[in-house]
Design a protein around this motif. Structure first.
Motif, PDB file in Angstrom:
ATOM      1  N   ASN A 354      42.366  51.206  47.064  1.00 54.30           N
ATOM      2  CA  ASN A 354      43.317  51.253  48.189  1.00 54.30           C
ATOM      3  C   ASN A 354      44.749  51.506  47.713  1.00 54.30           C
ATOM      4  OD1 ASN A 354      41.153  50.644  49.937  1.00 54.30           O
ATOM      5  ND2 ASN A 354      41.458  48.441  49.591  1.00 54.30           N
ATOM      6  N   GLY A 355      44.865  52.372  46.707  1.00 54.64           N
ATOM      7  CA  GLY A 355      46.179  52.799  46.250  1.00 54.64           C
ATOM      8  C   GLY A 355      46.878  51.879  45.273  1.00 54.64           C
ATOM      9  N   GLU A 356      46.210  50.828  44.802  1.00 51.56           N
ATOM     10  CA  GLU A 356      46.830  49.930  43.824  1.00 51.56           C
ATOM     11  C   GLU A 356      45.767  49.369  42.884  1.00 51.56           C
ATOM     12  OE1 GLU A 356      48.280  46.180  45.318  1.00 51.56           O
ATOM     13  OE2 GLU A 356      46.937  46.263  47.052  1.00 51.56           O
ATOM     14  N   VAL A 357      46.221  48.859  41.744  1.00 54.07           N
ATOM     15  CA  VAL A 357      45.295  48.230  40.809  1.00 54.07           C
ATOM     16  C   VAL A 357      44.866  46.884  41.380  1.00 54.07           C
ATOM     17  CG1 VAL A 357      45.009  47.238  38.512  1.00 54.07           C
ATOM     18  CG2 VAL A 357      46.272  49.374  38.788  1.00 54.07           C
ATOM     19  N   GLN A 358      43.561  46.723  41.553  1.00 54.27           N
ATOM     20  CA  GLN A 358      43.007  45.449  41.990  1.00 54.27           C
ATOM     21  C   GLN A 358      41.947  44.994  40.991  1.00 54.27           C
ATOM     22  OE1 GLN A 358      42.562  44.557  46.178  1.00 54.27           O
ATOM     23  NE2 GLN A 358      43.092  46.670  46.722  1.00 54.27           N
ATOM     24  N   TYR A 359      41.588  43.721  41.058  1.00 55.85           N
ATOM     25  CA  TYR A 359      40.697  43.120  40.067  1.00 55.85           C
ATOM     26  C   TYR A 359      39.336  42.922  40.714  1.00 55.85           C
ATOM     27  CZ  TYR A 359      45.061  43.009  37.695  1.00 55.85           C
ATOM     28  OH  TYR A 359      46.236  43.410  37.125  1.00 55.85           O
ATOM     29  N   VAL A 360      38.477  43.908  40.455  1.00 53.58           N
ATOM     30  CA  VAL A 360      37.269  44.124  41.241  1.00 53.58           C
ATOM     31  C   VAL A 360      36.048  43.559  40.530  1.00 53.58           C
ATOM     32  CG1 VAL A 360      35.839  45.875  42.368  1.00 53.58           C
ATOM     33  CG2 VAL A 360      38.321  46.216  42.180  1.00 53.58           C
ATOM     34  N   ILE A 361      35.168  42.923  41.298  1.00 49.67           N
ATOM     35  CA  ILE A 361      33.894  42.438  40.793  1.00 49.67           C
ATOM     36  C   ILE A 361      32.778  43.308  41.359  1.00 49.67           C
ATOM     37  CG2 ILE A 361      34.720  40.079  40.500  1.00 49.67           C
ATOM     38  CD1 ILE A 361      33.335  39.370  43.131  1.00 49.67           C
ATOM     39  N   SER A 362      31.601  43.236  40.734  1.00 46.91           N
ATOM     40  CA  SER A 362      30.512  44.112  41.175  1.00 46.91           C
ATOM     41  C   SER A 362      29.473  43.392  42.012  1.00 46.91           C
ATOM     42  CB  SER A 362      29.834  44.746  39.968  1.00 46.91           C
ATOM     43  OG  SER A 362      29.223  43.760  39.170  1.00 46.91           O
ATOM     44  N   ASN A 363      29.394  42.073  41.904  1.00 48.81           N
ATOM     45  CA  ASN A 363      28.455  41.307  42.737  1.00 48.81           C
ATOM     46  C   ASN A 363      29.060  39.931  43.010  1.00 48.81           C
ATOM     47  OD1 ASN A 363      27.780  39.588  40.467  1.00 48.81           O
ATOM     48  ND2 ASN A 363      26.410  41.201  39.750  1.00 48.81           N
ATOM     49  N   SER A 364      28.399  39.149  43.838  1.00 49.44           N
ATOM     50  CA  SER A 364      28.983  37.883  44.280  1.00 49.44           C
ATOM     51  C   SER A 364      29.199  36.904  43.135  1.00 49.44           C
ATOM     52  CB  SER A 364      28.095  37.241  45.353  1.00 49.44           C
ATOM     53  OG  SER A 364      26.784  37.018  44.865  1.00 49.44           O
ATOM     54  N   GLY A 365      28.414  37.049  42.059  1.00 48.74           N
ATOM     55  CA  GLY A 365      28.607  36.170  40.911  1.00 48.74           C
ATOM     56  C   GLY A 365      29.956  36.335  40.248  1.00 48.74           C
ATOM     57  N   GLY A 366      30.605  37.471  40.476  1.00 47.93           N
ATOM     58  CA  GLY A 366      31.910  37.718  39.881  1.00 47.93           C
ATOM     59  C   GLY A 366      32.983  36.768  40.365  1.00 47.93           C
ATOM     60  N   PHE A 367      32.790  36.172  41.552  1.00 50.78           N
ATOM     61  CA  PHE A 367      33.756  35.189  42.024  1.00 50.78           C
ATOM     62  C   PHE A 367      33.761  33.934  41.155  1.00 50.78           C
ATOM     63  CE2 PHE A 367      33.362  37.352  46.323  1.00 50.78           C
ATOM     64  CZ  PHE A 367      34.663  37.843  46.313  1.00 50.78           C
ATOM     65  N   GLY A 368      32.755  33.793  40.271  1.00 47.42           N
ATOM     66  CA  GLY A 368      32.708  32.649  39.364  1.00 47.42           C
ATOM     67  C   GLY A 368      33.428  32.871  38.058  1.00 47.42           C
ATOM     68  N   VAL A 380      38.573  40.566  43.946  1.00 46.76           N
ATOM     69  CA  VAL A 380      38.086  41.203  45.171  1.00 46.76           C
ATOM     70  C   VAL A 380      36.788  41.949  44.883  1.00 46.76           C
ATOM     71  CG1 VAL A 380      40.429  41.478  46.073  1.00 46.76           C
ATOM     72  CG2 VAL A 380      39.354  43.376  44.827  1.00 46.76           C
ATOM     73  N   ASN A 381      36.029  42.226  45.945  1.00 48.34           N
ATOM     74  CA  ASN A 381      34.868  43.090  45.793  1.00 48.34           C
ATOM     75  C   ASN A 381      35.292  44.549  45.954  1.00 48.34           C
ATOM     76  OD1 ASN A 381      35.191  43.453  48.541  1.00 48.34           O
ATOM     77  ND2 ASN A 381      33.204  42.601  49.118  1.00 48.34           N
ATOM     78  N   SER A 382      34.336  45.460  45.934  1.00 48.33           N
ATOM     79  CA  SER A 382      34.677  46.883  45.963  1.00 48.33           C
ATOM     80  C   SER A 382      35.260  47.326  47.300  1.00 48.33           C
ATOM     81  CB  SER A 382      33.443  47.728  45.637  1.00 48.33           C
ATOM     82  OG  SER A 382      32.405  47.491  46.568  1.00 48.33           O
ATOM     83  N   LYS A 383      35.233  46.446  48.305  1.00 46.73           N
ATOM     84  CA  LYS A 383      35.854  46.727  49.604  1.00 46.73           C
ATOM     85  C   LYS A 383      37.250  46.107  49.713  1.00 46.73           C
ATOM     86  CE  LYS A 383      31.264  46.512  51.732  1.00 46.73           C
ATOM     87  NZ  LYS A 383      30.388  45.756  52.667  1.00 46.73           N
ATOM     88  N   GLY A 384      37.666  45.410  48.649  1.00 46.52           N
ATOM     89  CA  GLY A 384      38.959  44.744  48.678  1.00 46.52           C
ATOM     90  C   GLY A 384      38.925  43.371  49.306  1.00 46.52           C
ATOM     91  N   GLN A 385      37.738  42.831  49.557  1.00 48.29           N
ATOM     92  CA  GLN A 385      37.607  41.513  50.190  1.00 48.29           C
ATOM     93  C   GLN A 385      37.643  40.396  49.142  1.00 48.29           C
ATOM     94  OE1 GLN A 385      33.801  42.411  51.964  1.00 48.29           O
ATOM     95  NE2 GLN A 385      34.707  42.880  53.963  1.00 48.29           N
ATOM     96  N   THR A 386      38.285  39.296  49.472  1.00 41.52           N
ATOM     97  CA  THR A 386      38.405  38.166  48.562  1.00 41.52           C
ATOM     98  C   THR A 386      37.296  37.142  48.820  1.00 41.52           C
ATOM     99  OG1 THR A 386      39.783  36.785  49.997  1.00 41.52           O
ATOM    100  CG2 THR A 386      40.920  38.471  48.672  1.00 41.52           C
ATOM    101  N   ALA A 387      37.337  36.050  48.057  1.00 43.02           N
ATOM    102  CA  ALA A 387      36.328  35.002  48.196  1.00 43.02           C
ATOM    103  C   ALA A 387      36.437  34.248  49.515  1.00 43.02           C
ATOM    104  CB  ALA A 387      36.433  34.013  47.035  1.00 43.02           C
ATOM    105  N   GLU A 388      37.510  34.471  50.265  1.00 38.82           N
ATOM    106  CA  GLU A 388      37.593  33.874  51.593  1.00 38.82           C
ATOM    107  C   GLU A 388      36.509  34.440  52.505  1.00 38.82           C
ATOM    108  OE1 GLU A 388      39.561  31.336  52.728  1.00 38.82           O
ATOM    109  OE2 GLU A 388      39.913  31.160  50.572  1.00 38.82           O
ATOM    110  N   PHE A 389      36.321  35.760  52.390  1.00 35.19           N
ATOM    111  CA  PHE A 389      35.225  36.413  53.115  1.00 35.19           C
ATOM    112  C   PHE A 389      34.934  37.737  52.424  1.00 35.19           C
ATOM    113  CE2 PHE A 389      33.428  39.415  56.111  1.00 35.19           C
ATOM    114  CZ  PHE A 389      32.375  38.679  56.642  1.00 35.19           C
TER     115      PHE A 389
END
Length: 519
Positions: A354-368, A380-389
């Motif tokens: 989305n036009g900026e460097v973000q810290y992306v995980i590939s699956n839900s385990g990445g939130f750990g 965030v996931n590949s959609k830019g969503q955080t662990a909030e949702f």
């Protein structure tokens, strides 16, 4: 013998004795090399497997990493079935000694010649073609010729000697991610540990480690969490004398193609294992009578010298679960970098999103992740969503392309295993035991096709390779999607050996807490 002089030490020019000629030489007897050699042997070609240590299996045996994760397929399934038959497997935990035996028996069954305690120390080249390798034996150097070569050394040793382009570690300084020396504890009351409040409320020992560092009970920090603990099957059980293998020890600031630094890490690893064994005995329920039985004879090097191939697997490939027409193996394992200089692991990659460097995980385990992104940024996931949702679609797997096994500069050589062509983030995901074995099997089959058609591995028909892999039980994701040029096939790969990290259904995360990221 080399004559001494006061200036330069020069090797004498002398003929190197001939050892033998083969259709295929495989360097490195870990699971990738094992898979490659068995694949070649099954197809009737003369193959030699060369291994520097005293057993096959690499980290799965000599490294005490008795946790073969990722998709079970092809030769990997045959290996797991053989382990099951001798009570050497339980819930993706293996018995190390029985695993060695299974690998010994399988290479013998398929006519693979093996040289243990033997290192490849050089290559013989004719332009960009490898004509042979030079090995070091107890009686000196020997020369082995072959038509095709597979480098499954993990460190790209053969490729490096052949002049293939390589890279190692992170781009800025060549430092590799942390290395671990695994260890085994005996005398464990497994049931007591499994039902303990610690296992229930603090399964990764995060709070316990933090508290005990502050109190001084834990002398220093090897890591900020327990990485994994496995139960060894086929040993005494349910009697308070179980054996477990533990990943906790870490050396940082690693340069694992430097022998002096490797030595430092072995020394450091044994000191840490001794300290941690004493700490665990004092602190962890069920371990009151435990004792250190073994430290690994092979250091757990997660990443080192990688080839530069026709395609470079990237962090984006994993984040976006990219598919490739030349897929030869699949994985769903996310980023897993054991931190370079500090404790913790990194389960994200810096990616433009989305036009900026973000810290992306590939699956839900990445939130750990136990290492937060810089500057307080969220994961965030590949959609830019955080662990909030966050939502993750089903069947999140990524492809390993055949081109990642093909060096750009050497014609009759393939690689297989953790030294595939990749950036350091992608390599951290694609390095699991069974994915490496599948890469090895693919390299072996590809080599046989190139021999049969008298062409270089670079020029083979990849659809023919894929068809052969699927026909012999390979999992290219063909049951999950349509692969161009191949008919879809219903697969039962996971029926007997399910991959618990893989999710065939959508996953939604809401309000997931992580005390390391605070997000």
């Amino acid at each position: 013998m080399i004559d001494f002089n006061n200036e330069k030490i020069m090797e004498k020019v002398k003929e190197i004795p001939f050892y033998g000629d083969y259709d295929v030489v495989v360097a490195g007897g870990g699971v990738a090399g094992f898979g490659a050699a068995v694949a070649v042997g099954k197809r009737g070609y003369r193959v030699l497997l060369i291994e520097a240590t005293s057993a096959l299996g690499g980290l799965a045996t000599m490294g005490l990493v008795n946790i073969p994760l990722d998709f079970v397929a092809g030769i990997g399934r045959e290996m797991m079935d053989e382990l099951e038959a001798i009570e050497g497997h339980w819930h993706r935990n293996t018995n190390i000694e029985k695993h060695k035996l299974v690998l010994d028996r399988m290479v013998k069954k398929y006519g693979v010649d093996v040289l243990l305690v033997t290192s490849v120390v050089d290559t013989v080249m004719d332009g960009s073609t490898v004509k042979g390798v030079v090995i070091q034996t107890k009686t000196g150097r020997k020369y082995i010729s072959a038509k095709r070569f597979i480098d499954a050394t993990g460190d790209s040793d053969l490729a490096f000697y052949a002049g293939a382009e390589t890279e190692s570690g992170r781009p800025e300084d060549g430092m590799s991610q942390a290395c671990s020396l695994e260890f085994i504890l005996g005398g464990v009351n497994w049931e007591a540990y499994q039902t303990s409040e610690l296992k229930k409320n603090d399964p990764k020992w995060v709070k316990m480690i933090k508290e005990d560092l502050e109190s001084g009970l834990l002398p220093y920090e090897s890591d900020n969490h327990l990485n994994w603990i496995t139960h060894i099957p086929g040993r005494p059980q349910h009697c308070g004398m179980d054996e477990v293998s533990i990943c906790f020890v870490h050396s940082r600031k690693c340069f694992p193609i430097d022998n002096a630094d490797l030595t430092r890490m072995y020394f450091e690893g044994r000191e840490q294992a001794t300290m941690l064994a004493e700490y665990i005995k004092k602190r962890v329920p069920g371990f009151e009578n435990s004792f250190l039985t073994t430290t690994a004879s092979l250091l757990g090097v997660r990443e080192s010298r990688r080839i530069v191939g026709e395609y470079r697997l990237t962090a984006e490939d994993i984040a976006f679960c990219r598919k490739h027409d030349d897929v030869i193996a699949i994985s769903n394992h996310g980023y897993d970098i054991h931190n370079f200089e500090e404790t913790g692991n990194i389960k994200w990659a810096p990616i433009m999103l989305n036009g900026e460097v973000q810290y992306v995980i590939s699956n839900s385990g990445g939130f750990g992740t136990t290492t937060p992104p810089p500057d307080g940024k969220p994961v965030v996931n590949s959609k830019g969503q955080t662990a909030e949702f966050a939502e993750f679609e089903p069947n999140r797997t990524y492809d390993i392309p055949y081109r990642c096994l093909v060096p750009v500069r050497v014609e009759n050589l393939l690689v297989a295993g953790r030294n595939l062509s990749s950036d350091i983030y992608a390599q951290s995901g694609a390095r699991l035991i069974l994915c490496c074995l599948s890469m090895g099997e693919a390299a072996g089959v590809a080599t046989c096709i190139s021999l049969a058609e008298d062409i270089t591995p670079r020029k083979i028909n990849v659809k023919a390779l894929q068809t052969e892999l699927i026909a012999t039980g390979g999992n290219l994701g063909q049951a999950m999607r349509t692969i161009e040029g191949l008919s879809s096939t219903v697969s039962d790969h996971d029926a007997k050996y399910p991959n618990h990290e893989y999710k065939s259904h959508a996953v939604t995360i809401q309000g997931k807490a992580n005390e390391f990221t605070k997000k």
